[in-house]
Design a protein around this motif. Structure first.
Motif, PDB file in Angstrom:
ATOM      1  N   VAL A  90       0.835  -1.200   0.000  1.00  0.00           N
ATOM      2  CA  VAL A  90       0.000   0.000   0.000  1.00  0.00           C
ATOM      3  C   VAL A  90       0.868   1.248   0.000  1.00  0.00           C
ATOM      4  O   VAL A  90       0.611   2.215  -0.718  1.00  0.00           O
ATOM      5  N   CYS A  91       1.936   1.220   0.796  1.00  0.00           N
ATOM      6  CA  CYS A  91       2.817   2.389   0.909  1.00  0.00           C
ATOM      7  C   CYS A  91       3.521   2.683  -0.405  1.00  0.00           C
ATOM      8  O   CYS A  91       3.566   3.830  -0.856  1.00  0.00           O
ATOM      9  N   ILE A  92       4.087   1.638  -1.020  1.00  0.00           N
ATOM     10  CA  ILE A  92       4.834   1.849  -2.273  1.00  0.00           C
ATOM     11  C   ILE A  92       3.906   2.285  -3.400  1.00  0.00           C
ATOM     12  O   ILE A  92       4.186   3.257  -4.122  1.00  0.00           O
ATOM     13  N   ALA A  93       2.762   1.586  -3.534  1.00  0.00           N
ATOM     14  CA  ALA A  93       1.806   1.952  -4.593  1.00  0.00           C
ATOM     15  C   ALA A  93       1.271   3.357  -4.373  1.00  0.00           C
ATOM     16  O   ALA A  93       1.171   4.166  -5.305  1.00  0.00           O
ATOM     17  N   GLY A  94       0.936   3.640  -3.097  1.00  0.00           N
ATOM     18  CA  GLY A  94       0.419   4.973  -2.795  1.00  0.00           C
ATOM     19  C   GLY A  94       1.432   6.058  -3.060  1.00  0.00           C
ATOM     20  O   GLY A  94       1.107   7.105  -3.624  1.00  0.00           O
ATOM     21  N   SER A  95       2.681   5.833  -2.669  1.00  0.00           N
ATOM     22  CA  SER A  95       3.723   6.846  -2.889  1.00  0.00           C
ATOM     23  C   SER A  95       3.956   7.091  -4.376  1.00  0.00           C
ATOM     24  O   SER A  95       4.156   8.242  -4.809  1.00  0.00           O
ATOM     25  N   LEU A 103       9.851   9.082  -0.412  1.00  0.00           N
ATOM     26  CA  LEU A 103       8.578   9.217   0.299  1.00  0.00           C
ATOM     27  C   LEU A 103       8.225   7.932   1.036  1.00  0.00           C
ATOM     28  O   LEU A 103       7.713   7.965   2.166  1.00  0.00           O
ATOM     29  N   VAL A 104       8.504   6.787   0.422  1.00  0.00           N
ATOM     30  CA  VAL A 104       8.308   5.503   1.120  1.00  0.00           C
ATOM     31  C   VAL A 104       9.161   5.453   2.381  1.00  0.00           C
ATOM     32  O   VAL A 104       8.700   5.033   3.459  1.00  0.00           O
ATOM     33  N   LEU A 105      10.395   5.908   2.284  1.00  0.00           N
ATOM     34  CA  LEU A 105      11.281   5.942   3.458  1.00  0.00           C
ATOM     35  C   LEU A 105      10.715   6.843   4.543  1.00  0.00           C
ATOM     36  O   LEU A 105      10.800   6.527   5.743  1.00  0.00           O
ATOM     37  N   ALA A 106      10.136   7.988   4.143  1.00  0.00           N
ATOM     38  CA  ALA A 106       9.563   8.903   5.129  1.00  0.00           C
ATOM     39  C   ALA A 106       8.450   8.240   5.919  1.00  0.00           C
ATOM     40  O   ALA A 106       8.375   8.357   7.156  1.00  0.00           O
ATOM     41  N   ILE A 107       7.572   7.496   5.219  1.00  0.00           N
ATOM     42  CA  ILE A 107       6.437   6.855   5.887  1.00  0.00           C
ATOM     43  C   ILE A 107       6.909   5.675   6.731  1.00  0.00           C
ATOM     44  O   ILE A 107       6.528   5.519   7.903  1.00  0.00           O
ATOM     45  N   VAL A 108       7.757   4.841   6.152  1.00  0.00           N
ATOM     46  CA  VAL A 108       8.207   3.615   6.833  1.00  0.00           C
ATOM     47  C   VAL A 108       9.097   3.953   8.029  1.00  0.00           C
ATOM     48  O   VAL A 108       8.950   3.379   9.129  1.00  0.00           O
ATOM     49  N   SER A 109      10.032   4.887   7.830  1.00  0.00           N
ATOM     50  CA  SER A 109      10.954   5.217   8.925  1.00  0.00           C
ATOM     51  C   SER A 109      10.201   5.805  10.100  1.00  0.00           C
ATOM     52  O   SER A 109      10.498   5.511  11.271  1.00  0.00           O
ATOM     53  N   LEU A 110       9.175   6.647   9.822  1.00  0.00           N
ATOM     54  CA  LEU A 110       8.384   7.194  10.914  1.00  0.00           C
ATOM     55  C   LEU A 110       7.679   6.081  11.677  1.00  0.00           C
ATOM     56  O   LEU A 110       7.743   5.995  12.908  1.00  0.00           O
ATOM     57  N   HIS A 111       6.999   5.213  10.929  1.00  0.00           N
ATOM     58  CA  HIS A 111       6.181   4.207  11.604  1.00  0.00           C
ATOM     59  C   HIS A 111       7.026   3.265  12.457  1.00  0.00           C
ATOM     60  O   HIS A 111       6.761   3.087  13.661  1.00  0.00           O
ATOM     61  N   PHE A 112       8.039   2.673  11.876  1.00  0.00           N
ATOM     62  CA  PHE A 112       8.762   1.643  12.613  1.00  0.00           C
ATOM     63  C   PHE A 112       9.682   2.235  13.675  1.00  0.00           C
ATOM     64  O   PHE A 112       9.905   1.627  14.725  1.00  0.00           O
ATOM     65  N   THR A 113      10.217   3.444  13.429  1.00  0.00           N
ATOM     66  CA  THR A 113      10.986   4.088  14.500  1.00  0.00           C
ATOM     67  C   THR A 113      10.051   4.501  15.623  1.00  0.00           C
ATOM     68  O   THR A 113      10.368   4.347  16.813  1.00  0.00           O
ATOM     69  N   GLY A 114       8.871   5.010  15.263  1.00  0.00           N
ATOM     70  CA  GLY A 114       7.899   5.380  16.278  1.00  0.00           C
ATOM     71  C   GLY A 114       7.396   4.178  17.068  1.00  0.00           C
ATOM     72  O   GLY A 114       7.190   4.250  18.289  1.00  0.00           O
ATOM     73  N   MET A 115       7.197   3.053  16.365  1.00  0.00           N
ATOM     74  CA  MET A 115       6.731   1.849  17.076  1.00  0.00           C
ATOM     75  C   MET A 115       7.823   1.284  17.959  1.00  0.00           C
ATOM     76  O   MET A 115       7.544   0.643  18.986  1.00  0.00           O
ATOM     77  N   THR A 116       9.081   1.498  17.587  1.00  0.00           N
ATOM     78  CA  THR A 116      10.187   1.086  18.458  1.00  0.00           C
ATOM     79  C   THR A 116      10.187   1.921  19.735  1.00  0.00           C
ATOM     80  O   THR A 116      10.543   1.438  20.830  1.00  0.00           O
ATOM     81  N   ALA A 117       9.761   3.199  19.606  1.00  0.00           N
ATOM     82  CA  ALA A 117       9.686   4.044  20.799  1.00  0.00           C
ATOM     83  C   ALA A 117       8.504   3.691  21.677  1.00  0.00           C
ATOM     84  O   ALA A 117       8.436   4.108  22.845  1.00  0.00           O
ATOM     85  N   PHE A 118       7.581   2.907  21.156  1.00  0.00           N
ATOM     86  CA  PHE A 118       6.349   2.566  21.881  1.00  0.00           C
ATOM     87  C   PHE A 118       6.607   1.397  22.828  1.00  0.00           C
ATOM     88  O   PHE A 118       7.110   0.349  22.423  1.00  0.00           O
ATOM     89  N   ARG A 119       6.267   1.572  24.142  1.00  0.00           N
ATOM     90  CA  ARG A 119       6.449   0.540  25.162  1.00  0.00           C
ATOM     91  C   ARG A 119       5.124   0.281  25.861  1.00  0.00           C
ATOM     92  O   ARG A 119       4.385   1.229  26.191  1.00  0.00           O
ATOM     93  N   VAL A 120       4.828  -1.021  26.072  1.00  0.00           N
ATOM     94  CA  VAL A 120       3.595  -1.395  26.768  1.00  0.00           C
ATOM     95  C   VAL A 120       3.945  -2.349  27.913  1.00  0.00           C
ATOM     96  O   VAL A 120       4.576  -3.378  27.688  1.00  0.00           O
ATOM     97  N   SER A 121       3.508  -1.973  29.124  1.00  0.00           N
ATOM     98  CA  SER A 121       3.612  -2.882  30.281  1.00  0.00           C
ATOM     99  C   SER A 121       2.239  -3.455  30.533  1.00  0.00           C
ATOM    100  O   SER A 121       1.312  -2.715  30.947  1.00  0.00           O
TER     101      SER A 121
END
Length: 702
Positions: free
Chosen positions: A23-28, A181-199
């Motif tokens: 979806v990201c690649i096609a959309g970009s 643009l794909v890098l912008a979307i992917v890097s945000l998501h996965f770097t942001g999800m790496t910052a996400f912590r759940v206890s």
């Protein structure tokens, strides 16, 4: 980076990650192309393309984020806040639209990067507002360095993406922009999800249904791809329409609208190409200039619709006969050109034969048949010219030679043609000087009544005595004056001078002055005639203007209107050279001429040819029935004069009765005397008052 990859591998559904990536690649890819289209248009089209880009971009980015979130397994039950989820979508669309509009604004060189940064911030805001809608049974914490890194990567890569999208230096820029643009979307998501912590803090002991979440992710992907596909379809349709419009405009720009043949621009491009090939290979190129022989006659006698049909038929014939290395085009009007890539002389001869056959083959239109005919001039490169301009000029010279040679339709360029052209140019320059230095003169030829032998008047004939070459015949310098824009000045001088001289004659004979077709077509003639009559004091009934019927054909309605205005002044109108060219009864019916002048070509055969005598008898009968006097030109023998007298001809003119001579010879012979200056001035004053009164009456009637 290893932490991010570990997060992807350990906490994500790899298949949903792949779906999100698709979806990201096609959309970009679609976003960059829609944005490029929006940036290259203006007005309402730009607004439309921006809206379409916004919908596709917001949907693709949001759906990529949502599918990737569904692919994430936090090991605790999850749910979504519907309001915040929808808000994250709206944030994506609004933010992306602001960024794209800013990037395409062109306000500064940094506009694409600034707009891209806004798009990056919109992606960040969409992601973290979406994460706020992501409800888990546990304590959420964030790793600040990864969170800041995700924002930085999104803004940086988005700015670079729109920078490459707007740069347009090479065709690969769009692909680079898509990847960034794909890098912008992917890097945000996965770097942001790496910052996400759940206890985890299990409250009800239930867990999310992975199958349901996967189905939801696939449904969202389907919607996203549908929206992106709609954007892609719009882009492709517009691209196809642009290509078709371009091809249509290109065809219109490079082809003649009437005949469909290549036009002058296409001809120039093709000739340049052929000359370049000939220069590289040592070959030769033949250029053939083509001019139809009787096209004006077709237009005048059959109408412009018939002329257009003839052009279309001839163009179709030429198109059908073309082979490899052969080219034909319409340059304008009845002028065509052909180009032949020389292989051998026999091939050129065959091509010319085919062209000649196509141009001379009769054309059947309704109930009549037309044989158009043409004059063809051939010049060879590099034999006859070393440049395109010289080649075209030499082909034209050869074509004009063919036009003047009734024995052949095709003429090849010869060096002597250049000498002829240079001589004509020199003569034109000398004619211009002769006009400016008052070196022209008027000779007068007497016109006599056949029944009484009395003088009726004199025809004013322009003469040029060249200082070096002696007498230059009017048949040579009059066409030069018409071709080079000198005829109006020269014609006005003749009319004014003839009227000035005739105003002082005693007896007050008429003076006849010829009008050139060019002069008649481009001059406000009634006004000029009136001004000269008032200025010179010549009574209007002593001036006779002669014109041929071909003069009227150029614009029949306008011509007849002008003649009626002149005739209303009291000036006589004579139809010259009757019996040749375009002579028709309709012209005599449409306008009451004061005299018909029978062409001199009939006089040479009148004593020996029954046909010539029959024609003259018919014209004389026609003149009597219409109550129009007939003057026969070219009378050189007493036998001709006797025959005309027997047939009832009114007037005659020719060498038998008197050759054209300067005015002083006529005065010396006693046929004309000049009024005294006092008598002339009094007469002129009276005439001017009369002419002004006539002018006022004519103007009121018109």
């Amino acid at each position: 980076m290893m932490t991010v990859l570990g997060c992807i591998a350990g906490k994500h559904n790899i298949w949903l990650v792949i779906v999100a990536a698709v979806v990201c690649i096609a959309g970009s890819w679609v976003i960059i192309r829609l944005f490029d289209r929006a940036a290259s248009t203006t007005g309402a089209q730009r607004i439309g393309w921006h809206l379409l880009t916004t919908v596709a971009a917001g949907s693709a980015i949001w759906c990529t984020h949502f599918i990737a979130i569904l692919a994430y397994y936090p090991d605790v039950p999850v749910s979504f806040d519907p309001v915040m989820t929808i808000m994250s979508l709206l944030i994506a669309m609004v933010g992306v639209q602001l960024g794209l509009v800013a990037a395409a604004s062109g306000l500064t060189q940094m506009a694409p990067a600034v707009g891209g940064g806004i798009v990056g911030l919109a992606i960040v805001a969409m992601h973290y507002s979406g994460m706020m809608a992501y409800r888990v049974q546990g304590i959420v914490s964030w790793d600040r360095p990864y969170l800041l890194a995700s924002i930085f990567l999104s803004v940086m890569f988005s700015g670079l993406a729109l920078h490459f999208a707007m740069r347009r230096v090479s065709r690969s820029d769009k692909y680079v922009a898509t990847g960034v643009l794909v890098l912008a979307i992917v890097s945000l998501h996965f770097t942001g999800m790496t910052a996400f912590r759940v206890s985890p803090m299990l409250i009800d002991g239930s867990f999310s249904n992975p199958a349901a979440l996967q189905a939801l992710a696939l449904a969202v992907a389907g919607v996203a791809l549908t929206i992106v596909g709609a954007g892609l379809a719009s882009y492709l349709i517009d691209n196809s329409m642009r290509a078709e419009s371009y091809e249509r405009l290109r065809h219109m720009a490079m082809n003649d609208n009437l005949t469909g043949l290549p036009n002058r621009a296409s001809f120039n491009d093709h000739l340049d190409h052929e000359l370049r090939i000939a220069e590289e290979t040592g070959g030769k190129v033949a250029l053939i200039g083509i001019d139809l022989d009787r096209f004006k006659e077709i237009n005048d006698l059959r109408g412009h619709a018939a002329g257009d049909e003839v052009l279309k038929i001839l163009a179709r014939r030429m198109s059908n006969l073309l082979g490899d290395g052969e080219f034909a085009s319409r340059l304008g009007g009845d002028e065509f050109a052909a180009v032949y890539r020389m292989r051998h002389q026999a091939g050129l001869a065959d091509f010319l034969a085919r062209l000649e056959a196509a141009l001379f083959k009769p054309i059947r239109l309704d109930d009549y048949e037309i044989v158009p005919g043409a004059s063809l001039g051939v010049a060879l490169y590099p034999d006859n010219a070393d440049s395109k301009e010289a080649l075209i000029n030499n082909a034209d010279l050869a074509m004009y030679r063919a036009k003047t040679d009734i024995t052949r339709a095709v003429c090849f360029y010869e060096q002597s043609m250049d000498e002829t052209v240079r001589a004509r140019r020199t003569l034109t320059s000398e004619l211009r000087q002769a006009i400016e230095n008052n070196q022209l003169d008027i000779h007068y030829q007497v016109q006599t009544s056949i029944s009484t032998g009395e003088v009726c008047g004199y025809e004013a004939l322009l003469r040029w005595e060249h200082p070096q070459h002696g007498f230059i015949p009017p048949s040579e310098f009059i066409p030069l004056a018409e071709e080079n824009g000198l005829i109006q000045q020269m014609g006005e001088w003749v009319l004014r001078t003839a009227c000035i001289r005739a105003a002082s004659w005693e007896p007050p004979y008429k003076v006849a002055v010829n009008l050139s077709p060019v002069q008649f077509a481009h001059t406000d003639l009634p006004k000029l005639v009136l001004e000269i009559l008032i200025e010179t004091g010549l009574p209007a009934d002593r001036l006779e203007l002669e014109l041929t019927e071909s003069t009227i054909f150029a614009d029949r309605e306008r011509s007849l209107h002008m003649l009626r205005q002149i005739k209303a002044l009291g000036v006589s109108i004579a139809l010259d050279d009757f019996g040749t060219g375009y002579s028709s009864l309709d012209t005599l019916r449409s306008f009451p001429f004061d005299k018909i002048k029978l062409d001199r070509s009939f006089m040479s055969e009148i004593e020996s040819s029954p046909q010539a005598k029959a024609i003259i008898r018919a014209v004389l009968a026609l003149g009597k029935s219409l109550d129009i006097p007939v003057l026969a030109e070219g009378i050189e023998t007493q036998g001709q004069l006797t025959l005309l007298s027997a047939e009832g001809c009114d007037e005659a003119q020719g060498y038998l009765l008197g050759r054209p001579v300067p005015l002083n010879q006529i005065i010396t012979s006693g046929q004309i005397s000049l009024m005294s200056s006092e008598l002339l001035e009094g007469t002129a004053t009276a005439v001017r008052l009369e002419e002004q009164a006539v002018h006022s009456a004519v103007r009121r009637s018109l």
